[in-house]
Design an enzyme around this catalytic site. Structure first.
Site, short mmCIF file in Angstrom:
data_model
loop_
_atom_site.label_atom_id
_atom_site.label_comp_id
_atom_site.label_asym_id
_atom_site.label_seq_id
_atom_site.Cartn_x
_atom_site.Cartn_y
_atom_site.Cartn_z
N GLY A 54 -1.38 7.84 -0.88
CA GLY A 54 -0.17 7.25 -0.97
C GLY A 54 0.02 5.96 -1.71
O GLY A 54 -0.54 6.23 -3.29
N ALA A 55 0.35 4.83 -1.59
CA ALA A 55 0.33 3.82 -2.42
C ALA A 55 1.44 3.92 -3.65
O ALA A 55 1.05 3.69 -5.03
CB ALA A 55 -0.95 3.09 -2.81
N HIS A 56 2.40 4.38 -3.28
CA HIS A 56 3.51 4.74 -4.46
C HIS A 56 4.80 5.22 -3.55
O HIS A 56 4.80 5.19 -2.39
CB HIS A 56 3.14 5.87 -5.25
CG HIS A 56 2.94 7.03 -4.45
ND1 HIS A 56 1.68 7.93 -4.41
CD2 HIS A 56 4.05 8.08 -3.93
CE1 HIS A 56 1.92 8.91 -3.72
NE2 HIS A 56 3.18 9.22 -3.34
N ALA A 57 5.99 5.05 -4.22
CA ALA A 57 7.14 5.46 -3.88
C ALA A 57 7.95 6.59 -4.61
O ALA A 57 7.28 6.75 -5.83
CB ALA A 57 8.20 4.37 -3.58
#
Ligand code: T46
Length: 139
Positions: A54-57
């Site tokens: 992840g570490a995103h939108a």
């Protein structure tokens, strides 16, 4: 631009479980069991111990995450508040609105993270920098 949702707009979805003596089936149908039409399905697997994803939108994408096998934790952050969901059953989904920064970790050995998504892959839909994410959220 879908930048107004908060972590409280994301929720657990209880999926249908059809049981018989030979095991279980869980079915997910477009717009019926989840609030969007599915254009893409993918799954994360063989995740090394201690790794996180992840570490995103996403700017517009809606998703349903399911622990098809094993377990993991999903931490959502809307720029102001965060919330962690533990997924550990193949009949429990987590519905994600657009505009959620997510970190997925604490994967059990052999975990499979199944993702149903409302659109095709598009790198332009990602926000991969947290400062840019805050700007996207007008914060
Ligand atoms: C999310 C978690 C659960 C593609 O080429 N096509 C695709 O459909 C996807 C999802 C990825 N990729 C490529 C793009 C990157 O080079 O695979 C690489 C890793 O993708 P990403 O950074 O999206 O990987 P994750 O596991 O951090 O995140 C993915 C989803 O993108 C994300 O929305 O919630 O799975």
């Amino acid at each position: 631009m879908h930048n107004h949702f908060t972590v409280n707009d994301c929720h657990i979805v209880q999926l249908k479980k059809i049981h018989n003596r030979a095991g279980n089936i869980t079915v997910i149908e477009n717009n019926t069991d989840i609030p969007f039409a599915i254009k893409r399905l993918y799954y994360l697997y063989d995740i090394p111990g201690g790794e996180s994803r992840g570490a995103h939108a996403h700017k517009n994408l809606e998703q349903l995450l399911v622990a098809a096998s094993g377990s993991f934790d999903v931490t959502l952050n809307d720029g102001q508040n965060s919330k962690t969901f533990s997924l550990n059953r193949p009949y429990i989904g987590l519905y994600l609105r657009p505009g959620m920064w997510r970190d997925i970790g604490n994967f059990s050995s052999g975990a499979i993270c199944l993702v149903l998504a409302s659109d095709f892959y598009n790198e332009n839909d990602y926000v991969r920098n947290y400062q840019e994410f805050l700007k996207f959220k007008n914060l």
